[in-house]
Design a protein around this motif. Structure first.
Motif: not given
Ligand SMILES: Cc1ncc(COP(=O)(O)O)c(C=O)c1O
Length: 375
Positions: A130-141, A161-167, A282-285
């Motif tokens: 739905x255009x809301x990003x998954x928790x990518x920092x955790x997934x990438x770690x 966006x996720x933490x200001x970075x584009x999906x 939609x999470x705050x970040x």
């Protein structure tokens, strides 16, 4: 009574002008001037190499090849997604390992991933539902700890966006869709963003039927030949011409859709406060691109009655997804890790309301129909 569809693909700019230009240019096959313009737009936006494809399905298949999935390899992904996410894995002979989604965002639950990793795990595919990003920092770690590829299925997340970075910039490879149901559309269409640039040359080869044709056209080799596996993933110039007109208006379309979603949210906040419906979170970040507005009913029976009553009011409100883990192909090709309770429960209660460019003139009627159901 006029029937209101769930989606109505609209022209938003110079589509017809560009289509005429493409037709008159006598260059209808792929990788012509309009494809080039789309690539430039995507590369400037995502600051990574981009390749247009005929679909997000095709882009996901390319990502699976780039990750070099081999028979028996495992890939962690949600069951609550479109079939193409899993098919890309299965087409390589690899095994989709279905993990549950979060109750709030309906994205892959990042806290369950690590437990699903085995010596055969090769990649994680995160879907930005739905255009809301998954928790990518955790997934990438997690992925870097276990040396896994990360692929974003960003079909629904153009300009989120996720933490200001584009999906689309948050993984090794990401796949976008320009299917007519998406924010930016060309009927069918997609793009692969190759953030992990060391794979760009191979990506170009896979897209061109396994040949080094692109390198030949750049003048970097004196002949082109068959060098790898591949298929025909590029769209025609007609598709690229339509798409470029849409990309030029992407910011305006996104703003419009966010306004549509905000209006739904405000209109149904009381129903949500009373516990009658669940609304998208939609999470705050994260910033959503207004791709979708869904509501979650209290029971599957309520959901079915809602769809029926809305249809009687002339408003189409389809549900999705039928979970993949329990589908005929999912049980044959995939594996399930742990309980998929959220997937089962939410998929049986969710419906989507019409969101498309032009829907604002009908929004009063849609909102009224929803309120009438709950009254
Ligand atoms: C999450 C997701 N992945 C993949 C796709 C496939 O996109 P396409 O139709 O462009 O192949 C879709 C399309 O609905 C989607 O929603």
């Amino acid at each position: 009574m006029e029937k209101l569809p769930f989606n109505r693909p609209s022209m938003t700019g110079r589509e017809l002008e560009y289509l005429t230009e493409a037709v008159n240019s006598s260059k209808l096959s792929g990788d012509g001037p309009f494809t080039e313009r789309c690539h430039e737009w995507l590369e400037q936006t995502f600051e990574s190499p981009a390749l247009l494809t005929h679909s997000c399905t095709g882009a996901l298949e390319m990502a699976a090849m780039l990750a070099d999935l081999q028979p028996g390899d495992e890939v962690i992904l949600p069951s609550y997604t479109f079939v193409s996410t899993a098919n890309a894995v299965v087409l390589r002979g690899a095994v989709p390992v279905f993990v549950d989604i979060r109750k709030d965002t309906l994205n892959l639950d990042e806290t369950l991933i690590e437990d699903a990793i085995t010596p055969r795990t090769k990649a994680i595919i995160a879907v930005h539902y739905a255009g809301v990003c998954a928790e990518m920092d955790v997934i990438n770690d997690i992925a870097s700890k276990h040396n896994l590829f990360v692929i974003e299925d960003a079909a629904q997340a153009m300009l989120s966006t996720y933490k200001g970075r584009l999906a689309g910039t948050l993984s090794d490879f990401s796949a976008f869709s320009f299917h007519e149901t998406k924010n930016i559309l060309s009927g069918e269409g997609g793009a692969l963003i190759v953030n992990n640039r060391s794979y760009l040359e191979r990506a170009e080869i896979l897209r061109e039927k396994g040949t080094n044709r692109k390198k030949f056209f750049r003048g970097a080799t004196d002949k082109y030949t068959w060098v790898d596996i591949g298929s025909s993933y590029l769209p025609s110039e007609l598709v690229a011409a339509y798409l470029f007109a849409q990309l030029e208006t992407a910011q305006d379309v996104t703003k419009y859709r966010i306004e549509v979603c905000n209006r739904y949210r405000e209109s149904f906040s009381e129903l949500s406060d009373e516990g009658l419906v669940g609304l998208p979170f939609c999470p705050e970040n994260c910033v959503s691109n207004g791709h979708m507005f869904y509501i979650v009913l209290r029971t599957p029976g309520d959901r079915d009655r809602f769809i029926e009553k809305m249809s009687a009011e002339g408003v189409m409100t389809p549900f999705h997804y039928v979970p993949l883990h329990s589908s005929p192909a999912g049980t044959r090709f995939g594996k399930t890790h742990g309980s998929l309770e959220n997937t089962d429960v939410l998929s049986s209660r969710l419906v989507r309301l019409p969101v498309y460019y032009g829907v604002k003139e009908h929004q009063d009627r849609i909102i009224e129909a929803v309120r009438k159901f709950f009254a």
